[in-house]
Design a protein around this motif. Structure first.
Motif, PDB file in Angstrom:
ATOM      1  N   THR A 155     -35.223  28.907  23.107  1.00  0.00           N
ATOM      2  CA  THR A 155     -35.953  28.657  24.351  1.00  0.00           C
ATOM      3  C   THR A 155     -37.454  28.681  24.115  1.00  0.00           C
ATOM      4  N   LYS A 156     -38.142  27.667  24.622  1.00  0.00           N
ATOM      5  CA  LYS A 156     -39.598  27.567  24.489  1.00  0.00           C
ATOM      6  C   LYS A 156     -40.218  27.460  25.890  1.00  0.00           C
ATOM      7  N   THR A 157     -41.277  28.198  26.104  1.00  0.00           N
ATOM      8  CA  THR A 157     -42.004  28.131  27.361  1.00  0.00           C
ATOM      9  C   THR A 157     -43.367  27.495  27.125  1.00  0.00           C
ATOM     10  N   SER A 158     -44.056  27.158  28.193  1.00  0.00           N
ATOM     11  CA  SER A 158     -45.356  26.503  28.081  1.00  0.00           C
ATOM     12  C   SER A 158     -46.405  27.411  27.435  1.00  0.00           C
ATOM     13  N   ARG A 159     -46.118  28.715  27.333  1.00  0.00           N
ATOM     14  CA  ARG A 159     -47.065  29.630  26.684  1.00  0.00           C
ATOM     15  C   ARG A 159     -47.065  29.454  25.169  1.00  0.00           C
ATOM     16  N   PHE A 160     -45.972  28.918  24.620  1.00  0.00           N
ATOM     17  CA  PHE A 160     -45.834  28.840  23.168  1.00  0.00           C
ATOM     18  C   PHE A 160     -45.804  27.411  22.637  1.00  0.00           C
ATOM     19  N   THR A 161     -45.631  26.430  23.483  1.00  0.00           N
ATOM     20  CA  THR A 161     -45.517  25.056  22.998  1.00  0.00           C
ATOM     21  C   THR A 161     -45.918  24.073  24.082  1.00  0.00           C
ATOM     22  N   ASP A 162     -46.327  22.889  23.646  1.00  0.00           N
ATOM     23  CA  ASP A 162     -46.646  21.821  24.594  1.00  0.00           C
ATOM     24  C   ASP A 162     -45.390  21.165  25.149  1.00  0.00           C
ATOM     25  N   TYR A 163     -44.224  21.441  24.528  1.00  0.00           N
ATOM     26  CA  TYR A 163     -42.970  20.813  24.943  1.00  0.00           C
ATOM     27  C   TYR A 163     -41.956  21.915  25.288  1.00  0.00           C
ATOM     28  N   TYR A 211     -49.982   8.109  23.316  1.00  0.00           N
ATOM     29  CA  TYR A 211     -49.727   8.604  24.664  1.00  0.00           C
ATOM     30  C   TYR A 211     -49.236  10.061  24.666  1.00  0.00           C
ATOM     31  N   CYS A 212     -49.151  10.695  23.476  1.00  0.00           N
ATOM     32  CA  CYS A 212     -48.649  12.068  23.404  1.00  0.00           C
ATOM     33  C   CYS A 212     -49.731  13.111  23.675  1.00  0.00           C
ATOM     34  N   SER A 213     -50.930  12.682  23.981  1.00  0.00           N
ATOM     35  CA  SER A 213     -52.028  13.633  24.161  1.00  0.00           C
ATOM     36  C   SER A 213     -51.817  14.549  25.366  1.00  0.00           C
ATOM     37  N   ASP A 214     -51.110  14.068  26.382  1.00  0.00           N
ATOM     38  CA  ASP A 214     -50.872  14.879  27.578  1.00  0.00           C
ATOM     39  C   ASP A 214     -49.376  14.872  27.902  1.00  0.00           C
ATOM     40  N   THR A 241     -47.608  14.464  31.528  1.00  0.00           N
ATOM     41  CA  THR A 241     -47.599  13.211  32.284  1.00  0.00           C
ATOM     42  C   THR A 241     -46.528  12.239  31.796  1.00  0.00           C
ATOM     43  N   LEU A 242     -45.735  12.634  30.833  1.00  0.00           N
ATOM     44  CA  LEU A 242     -44.792  11.713  30.200  1.00  0.00           C
ATOM     45  C   LEU A 242     -43.465  11.672  30.943  1.00  0.00           C
ATOM     46  N   GLY A 243     -42.834  10.489  30.892  1.00  0.00           N
ATOM     47  CA  GLY A 243     -41.477  10.353  31.387  1.00  0.00           C
ATOM     48  C   GLY A 243     -40.491  10.881  30.355  1.00  0.00           C
ATOM     49  N   THR A 244     -39.193  10.797  30.682  1.00  0.00           N
ATOM     50  CA  THR A 244     -38.179  11.406  29.819  1.00  0.00           C
ATOM     51  C   THR A 244     -38.157  10.787  28.429  1.00  0.00           C
ATOM     52  N   VAL A 245     -38.121   9.441  28.338  1.00  0.00           N
ATOM     53  CA  VAL A 245     -38.022   8.775  27.043  1.00  0.00           C
ATOM     54  C   VAL A 245     -39.255   9.049  26.195  1.00  0.00           C
ATOM     55  N   ARG A 246     -40.433   8.897  26.804  1.00  0.00           N
ATOM     56  CA  ARG A 246     -41.667   9.138  26.051  1.00  0.00           C
ATOM     57  C   ARG A 246     -41.804  10.615  25.678  1.00  0.00           C
ATOM     58  N   TRP A 247     -41.341  11.488  26.557  1.00  0.00           N
ATOM     59  CA  TRP A 247     -41.421  12.921  26.255  1.00  0.00           C
ATOM     60  C   TRP A 247     -40.617  13.242  25.001  1.00  0.00           C
ATOM     61  N   PHE A 248     -39.399  12.697  24.923  1.00  0.00           N
ATOM     62  CA  PHE A 248     -38.563  12.957  23.750  1.00  0.00           C
ATOM     63  C   PHE A 248     -39.118  12.272  22.501  1.00  0.00           C
ATOM     64  N   SER A 249     -39.727  11.089  22.666  1.00  0.00           N
ATOM     65  CA  SER A 249     -40.315  10.422  21.500  1.00  0.00           C
ATOM     66  C   SER A 249     -41.463  11.242  20.927  1.00  0.00           C
ATOM     67  N   CYS A 250     -42.224  11.898  21.779  1.00  0.00           N
ATOM     68  CA  CYS A 250     -43.304  12.767  21.311  1.00  0.00           C
ATOM     69  C   CYS A 250     -42.751  14.074  20.758  1.00  0.00           C
ATOM     70  N   TYR A 251     -41.767  14.614  21.457  1.00  0.00           N
ATOM     71  CA  TYR A 251     -41.189  15.896  21.046  1.00  0.00           C
ATOM     72  C   TYR A 251     -40.537  15.806  19.672  1.00  0.00           C
ATOM     73  N   THR A 282     -41.172  13.757  17.262  1.00  0.00           N
ATOM     74  CA  THR A 282     -42.038  13.286  16.183  1.00  0.00           C
ATOM     75  C   THR A 282     -43.264  14.169  15.994  1.00  0.00           C
ATOM     76  N   ASN A 283     -43.245  15.361  16.600  1.00  0.00           N
ATOM     77  CA  ASN A 283     -44.394  16.243  16.363  1.00  0.00           C
ATOM     78  C   ASN A 283     -44.301  16.855  14.962  1.00  0.00           C
ATOM     79  N   GLY A 284     -45.356  17.543  14.568  1.00  0.00           N
ATOM     80  CA  GLY A 284     -45.446  18.047  13.199  1.00  0.00           C
ATOM     81  C   GLY A 284     -44.344  19.011  12.823  1.00  0.00           C
ATOM     82  N   VAL A 285     -43.933  19.857  13.752  1.00  0.00           N
ATOM     83  CA  VAL A 285     -42.896  20.838  13.448  1.00  0.00           C
ATOM     84  C   VAL A 285     -41.559  20.148  13.178  1.00  0.00           C
ATOM     85  N   HIS A 286     -41.278  19.108  13.931  1.00  0.00           N
ATOM     86  CA  HIS A 286     -40.014  18.401  13.712  1.00  0.00           C
ATOM     87  C   HIS A 286     -40.000  17.671  12.375  1.00  0.00           C
TER      88      HIS A 286
END
Length: 295
Positions: free
Chosen positions: A234-242, A4-7, A10-20, A22-26
């Motif tokens: 600080t990260k903006t949408s220009r540099f990251t998906d999160y 569900y991390c493809s978009d 569209t994610l809620g808070t819990v799912r957003w943090f679960s994706c954030y 567990t991404n490759g950089v983390h």
């Protein structure tokens, strides 16, 4: 990591943090904690070996050897750690490349020192320009281990030298009276007993070594401090998906808890080791243990 991390939008808070989280950089951030633990696991015994060698040299009856040991202790302890780290890593790297240059490129005629530049042939570069990224990281980590070991080895040498001198001289004389030679007295009487006197100083040195691991950041190694600063900014949408605000406080809070946990576990382990070494010794700690067992 999750389907569900493809978009992320569209994610809620819990799912957003679960994706954030567990991404490759983390995952690079999480692996950097392992890098710190590996550094400690390798550096501690190597530094202790440097320290033991320096202490033996300092108490040598051969004047040049004694001068070398005492000089190593005095010089390295007298230079600020940061200055030594920044200078020695560069000097060590250039020293390795200079040796390789002399061996691999004997026909080189240009001067190696050209102003402030240090130029060697391509074959002498460490690591080679064509080497994979892991080779560059491993080489940098290797230089860091050597530098940490030399610096903390000097402090360990001073502690061990003091521990050797704290062993009652009467015990060494008794060993010689029983027919032991100097080597036997050193290894069977002096060394086993010096640890109880040296352990408090070595314990403090271990704590300092733990706190010094953020110096990896100064050596260009992507350690936990590097990733905490990079991910927390600080990260903006220009540099990251999160995109997020300035979260550096939370990332450095994680580092705070990590180091506090490390020091607490170390305190418990060192306390048990001290009790074990003090058992049967003619010291205040040994006397306290005897009173506890007879009470």
């Amino acid at each position: 990591m999750f389907s569900y991390c493809s978009d992320p939008d569209t994610l809620g808070t819990v799912r957003w943090f679960s994706c954030y989280l567990t991404n490759g950089v983390h995952w690079s951030f999480y692996l950097s904690f392992l890098k710190v633990l590996v550094l400690l696991a390798i550096t501690a015994p190597v530094a202790l070996s440097f320290g033991f060698g320096g202490a033996m040299a300092a108490r040598s009856h051969i004047p040049p050897v004694s001068w070398l040991g005492k000089g190593y202790i005095a010089i390295v302890r007298g230079v600020p750690d940061i200055a030594f780290f920044l200078f020695f890593v560069i000097a060590l790297d250039q020293g390795f490349e200079w040796i390789r240059h002399k061996v691999l490129c004997p026909g080189w005629t240009d001067p190696i020192r050209q102003g402030s530049d240090f130029i060697v042939c391509q074959q002498a570069k460490l690591p080679l320009g064509s080497a994979p990224e892991w080779a560059h990281e491993t080489y940098g980590f290797f230089l860091a281990v050597i530098t940490f070991s030399i610096v903390f080895g000097a402090f360990a040498a001073n502690v061990l030298f003091g521990g050797m001198r704290a062993v009652p001289h009467a015990q060494l004389e008794t060993a010689e009276a029983y027919g032991m030679n100097r080597r036997q007295t050193f290894w069977k009487i002096l060394v086993p007993q010096m640890w109880v006197y040296a352990l408090p100083g070595l314990s403090n040195l271990w704590m300092v070594l733990i706190k010094a691991t953020p110096l990896l950041f100064l050596l260009g190694i992507e350690d936990i401090v590097y990733w905490a600063r990079e991910l927390g900014g600080t990260k903006t949408s220009r540099f990251t998906d999160y995109p997020h605000g300035d979260w550096r406080m939370w990332y450095f809070l994680v580092l705070l808890l990590f180091y506090l946990g490390m020091t607490r576990v170390s305190e418990l382990g060192l306390e048990k080791l001290m009790r074990r070494l003090s058992h049967g010794q003619a010291t205040s700690g040994g006397e306290l243990l005897r009173k506890e067992t007879t009470a």
